[in-house]
Design a protein around this motif. Sequence first.
Motif, PDB file in Angstrom:
ATOM      1  N   MET A 451      -7.707  32.338 -13.935  1.00  0.00           N
ATOM      2  CA  MET A 451      -8.930  32.427 -13.147  1.00  0.00           C
ATOM      3  C   MET A 451      -8.938  31.340 -12.072  1.00  0.00           C
ATOM      4  SD  MET A 451     -11.129  34.795 -14.261  1.00  0.00           S
ATOM      5  CE  MET A 451     -11.631  35.706 -15.727  1.00  0.00           C
ATOM      6  N   ALA A 452      -9.574  31.657 -10.946  1.00  0.00           N
ATOM      7  CA  ALA A 452      -9.810  30.638  -9.933  1.00  0.00           C
ATOM      8  C   ALA A 452     -10.791  29.602 -10.504  1.00  0.00           C
ATOM      9  CB  ALA A 452     -10.368  31.271  -8.665  1.00  0.00           C
ATOM     10  N   PRO A 453     -10.713  28.359 -10.032  1.00  0.00           N
ATOM     11  CA  PRO A 453     -11.576  27.305 -10.598  1.00  0.00           C
ATOM     12  C   PRO A 453     -13.056  27.663 -10.603  1.00  0.00           C
ATOM     13  CG  PRO A 453      -9.889  26.337  -9.221  1.00  0.00           C
ATOM     14  CD  PRO A 453      -9.772  27.809  -9.034  1.00  0.00           C
ATOM     15  N   GLU A 454     -13.509  28.342  -9.549  1.00  0.00           N
ATOM     16  CA  GLU A 454     -14.932  28.650  -9.488  1.00  0.00           C
ATOM     17  C   GLU A 454     -15.335  29.760 -10.459  1.00  0.00           C
ATOM     18  OE1 GLU A 454     -12.888  30.786  -6.025  1.00  0.00           O
ATOM     19  OE2 GLU A 454     -12.790  28.859  -7.074  1.00  0.00           O
ATOM     20  N   THR A 462     -12.631  37.729 -18.636  1.00  0.00           N
ATOM     21  CA  THR A 462     -11.583  36.728 -18.825  1.00  0.00           C
ATOM     22  C   THR A 462     -10.249  37.384 -18.537  1.00  0.00           C
ATOM     23  OG1 THR A 462     -10.633  35.120 -20.348  1.00  0.00           O
ATOM     24  CG2 THR A 462     -11.221  37.252 -21.276  1.00  0.00           C
ATOM     25  N   ILE A 463      -9.222  36.563 -18.358  1.00  0.00           N
ATOM     26  CA  ILE A 463      -7.886  37.057 -18.032  1.00  0.00           C
ATOM     27  C   ILE A 463      -6.918  36.616 -19.112  1.00  0.00           C
ATOM     28  CG2 ILE A 463      -7.318  35.047 -16.596  1.00  0.00           C
ATOM     29  CD1 ILE A 463      -5.748  36.986 -14.804  1.00  0.00           C
ATOM     30  N   LEU A 490     -14.009  38.979  -9.075  1.00  0.00           N
ATOM     31  CA  LEU A 490     -13.291  38.089  -9.973  1.00  0.00           C
ATOM     32  C   LEU A 490     -12.081  37.511  -9.238  1.00  0.00           C
ATOM     33  CD1 LEU A 490     -13.238  37.031 -12.890  1.00  0.00           C
ATOM     34  CD2 LEU A 490     -11.683  38.931 -13.438  1.00  0.00           C
ATOM     35  N   PRO A 491     -12.162  36.238  -8.767  1.00  0.00           N
ATOM     36  CA  PRO A 491     -11.010  35.620  -8.099  1.00  0.00           C
ATOM     37  C   PRO A 491      -9.946  35.226  -9.123  1.00  0.00           C
ATOM     38  CG  PRO A 491     -12.829  34.070  -8.205  1.00  0.00           C
ATOM     39  CD  PRO A 491     -13.354  35.359  -8.768  1.00  0.00           C
ATOM     40  N   THR A 507      -8.885  38.563  -5.039  1.00  0.00           N
ATOM     41  CA  THR A 507     -10.149  38.895  -5.694  1.00  0.00           C
ATOM     42  C   THR A 507     -10.099  40.311  -6.237  1.00  0.00           C
ATOM     43  OG1 THR A 507     -11.362  37.417  -4.221  1.00  0.00           O
ATOM     44  CG2 THR A 507     -12.637  39.089  -5.406  1.00  0.00           C
ATOM     45  N   LEU A 508     -10.401  40.433  -7.497  1.00  0.00           N
ATOM     46  CA  LEU A 508     -10.471  41.736  -8.146  1.00  0.00           C
ATOM     47  C   LEU A 508     -11.921  42.211  -8.120  1.00  0.00           C
ATOM     48  CD1 LEU A 508      -9.123  43.974  -9.836  1.00  0.00           C
ATOM     49  CD2 LEU A 508      -9.682  42.642 -11.869  1.00  0.00           C
ATOM     50  N   THR A 509     -12.131  43.365  -7.528  1.00  0.00           N
ATOM     51  CA  THR A 509     -13.471  43.949  -7.439  1.00  0.00           C
ATOM     52  C   THR A 509     -13.701  44.848  -8.646  1.00  0.00           C
ATOM     53  OG1 THR A 509     -13.362  43.894  -5.030  1.00  0.00           O
ATOM     54  CG2 THR A 509     -15.040  45.319  -6.036  1.00  0.00           C
ATOM     55  N   ILE A 510     -14.742  44.539  -9.412  1.00  0.00           N
ATOM     56  CA  ILE A 510     -15.050  45.295 -10.629  1.00  0.00           C
ATOM     57  C   ILE A 510     -16.412  45.949 -10.458  1.00  0.00           C
ATOM     58  CG2 ILE A 510     -15.312  45.197 -13.133  1.00  0.00           C
ATOM     59  CD1 ILE A 510     -13.689  42.613 -13.091  1.00  0.00           C
TER      60      ILE A 510
END
Length: 714
Positions: A451-454, A462-463, A490-491, A507-510
């Motif tokens: 995940m990106a920090p933000e 979660t990844i 989700l970056p 960025t994953l668009t969900i």
Amino acid sequence: LHSSQDRGDGSVKYILSGDGAGVLFIIDENTGDIHATKGLDREEKSYYLLRAQAVDKITGRPLEPESEFIIKIHDINDNEPTFTKEMYTANVPEMSDIGTFVLQVTATDADDPAYGNSAKIVYSILQGQPYFSVEPETGIIRTALPDMNRETKDQYLVVIQAKDMAGQLGGLSGTTTVNITLTDVNDNPPQFTQSMYQVSTLESAPIGFSLGRIKATDADIGENAEVTYNIIDGDGMEMFDIITDKDTQEGIIHVKKPLDFESKRLYSLKVEAMNTKLEPRFLHVAPFKDIATIRVTVEDVDEPPTFNKPYYTIEVDEDAKEGTIVGTITAQDPDASKNPVKYSLDRHTDLDWIFNVHSENGSIFTLKSLDRETSPWHNISIIATEINNSKQSNQIPVYIKVLDINDHAPEFVIFMETFVCDNAIPGQLIQTISAVDKDEPPGGHRFFFEMAPEATRNPNFTIRDNKDNTAGILTRRKGYYQSRVNTYLLPIIVSDNDYPVQSSTSTLTIQVCTCDSAGNLQSCNTEVMSLPAGLSTGALFAILFCIVIFLTVILILFASSKRQRKEEPLTFSKDDVRDNIVTYNDEGGGEADTKAFDIGTLRNPKAIDNKLRRDIIPEAILSVQQTVPLWQSTDVRAFIIQRLHENDEDPTAPPYDSLATYAYEGNDSMVESLSSLESISKDESQDYDFLCDWGPQFKKLADMYGGVDSDRDS
């Protein structure tokens, strides 16, 4: 013929019938004497069967029964012997031993062999002695002399006689002719016409080049004269070879390896000529082969420069700077003069001018930066030319391999869009993502996903890194409601394992969608859109809030101007060239003017045109979508995009991408003018950011939904 009933008084008559009666044979009817009317031939008919009868001459009554008798023809020697063929043909190998069978002739005699010696035949040779003989009783012809040589005489005419009466005097005879040919045997070895041959060739003769021909003669013919040539000795066995011309039976000498005048100028070869087919019984006489010497002289030619390798392969890193030497080639003049050599690059093999070569030392260097991902290989040619003779040049290929360095970050394989079911459960896999990298590390790619920090404290997703260059996106909770948030961003950071480590963020668009109990997609309210990565949710809330306030103020000003119905003629400046110029001749009502809602009233009432625009599809006017109010959705990014999309698709919303002239001035404007050209104030205390002073209040609103993480975002 005579009957016992015949008393000699003439009362008996004799009658003859059967073979030849009345034709060959006649009978005296009174006496019974039989006579032959012409000569008889036993060979035509050897006997005749006749019938005789005695009858009463007056009454015709038979005096005796009819009786048969045979007349036989006795043979005389009236036929000479005759051979079955008028001419015979026979072959016999040369050098045959005495008594070798050649041929058997046969004669026949038409006379009766059982009667005397009329048909007894004896054979004799009338012509063909002393070479041949014939057996008297059988007619078999045999050789009579030893070692008859075909090369001396190969054709013989033999006359054979057949005589009846056992060859006695007075017998009849017949003759026949026999043509006898001596066939060849390999009784002669091949022989060279001379013991030494001289040939010469240029050192530039290519492999397979024919230097000359030699021939060993053979007195034999056919396969007995076939010769095979071989090099059996000499210092040129590795440089030359000899083959046999099957048509001419010649030996052809040709070049086997490249020649070099500077290395060796004279070669000596021993060549052997041998028959292919050998006759074992003649091998003891003499060896059936011959040997000759061939001297080959190599002549000098002016040769082009030669390289010390057939080709060059060079490796260079792709981050090599301009002017970097990547390798060196070497060429030299092979002649004894050793002329100096200069180098050049064949520009047909390097049209982009990426490389060059030093003319004196042959070092190859770069002219431009390299990129392995664009061109991993460069195939160029270097030319070496003698300085004293520009016609003497040679060319060699150089293959330059660009080595990879880790200068590209991994990226997602495709733009990632996915959805989550509103009834999803925690830990559910909703998407598997993968990445690609333009680089090619020696050990292969190994990507890491995180995940990106933000988004590390993201409560929704979660990844999970699958350790196989893929990662799975998992849900962290259950219950995703479209009425609250219909799209999540989700970056994700993907990085490689090479040095230096390269990474990129995507960025994953969900999208939240309605699914059945089996997880099958049923419907989604909004279209998944993509935004650039790097914007946090709090920042998007702040941008949206400023836009909403700005649009509200504009609507208030337009509503204020609607109350003003003062008509003004539609006038224009004489300097108006109508070229990309928007003229504002109307002052807005300012913040106090909050009753105007129709922007069309800002124009001259008489100038209002109710006609439809020609550049708008009429059906598109009815396709305006209804959006979810801001207070029903906490996803500001999706809200802004949706509003922007609706205004772009709304054919009734300004601007129309055309010239809009405002010639109607409203009343009671506190800011005096809306024109950016006339609102410049010299009052430095004026606050132009009053539209965004609601930031702190908006932050409190955003914090209620957990969308702002820091003051910077607000």
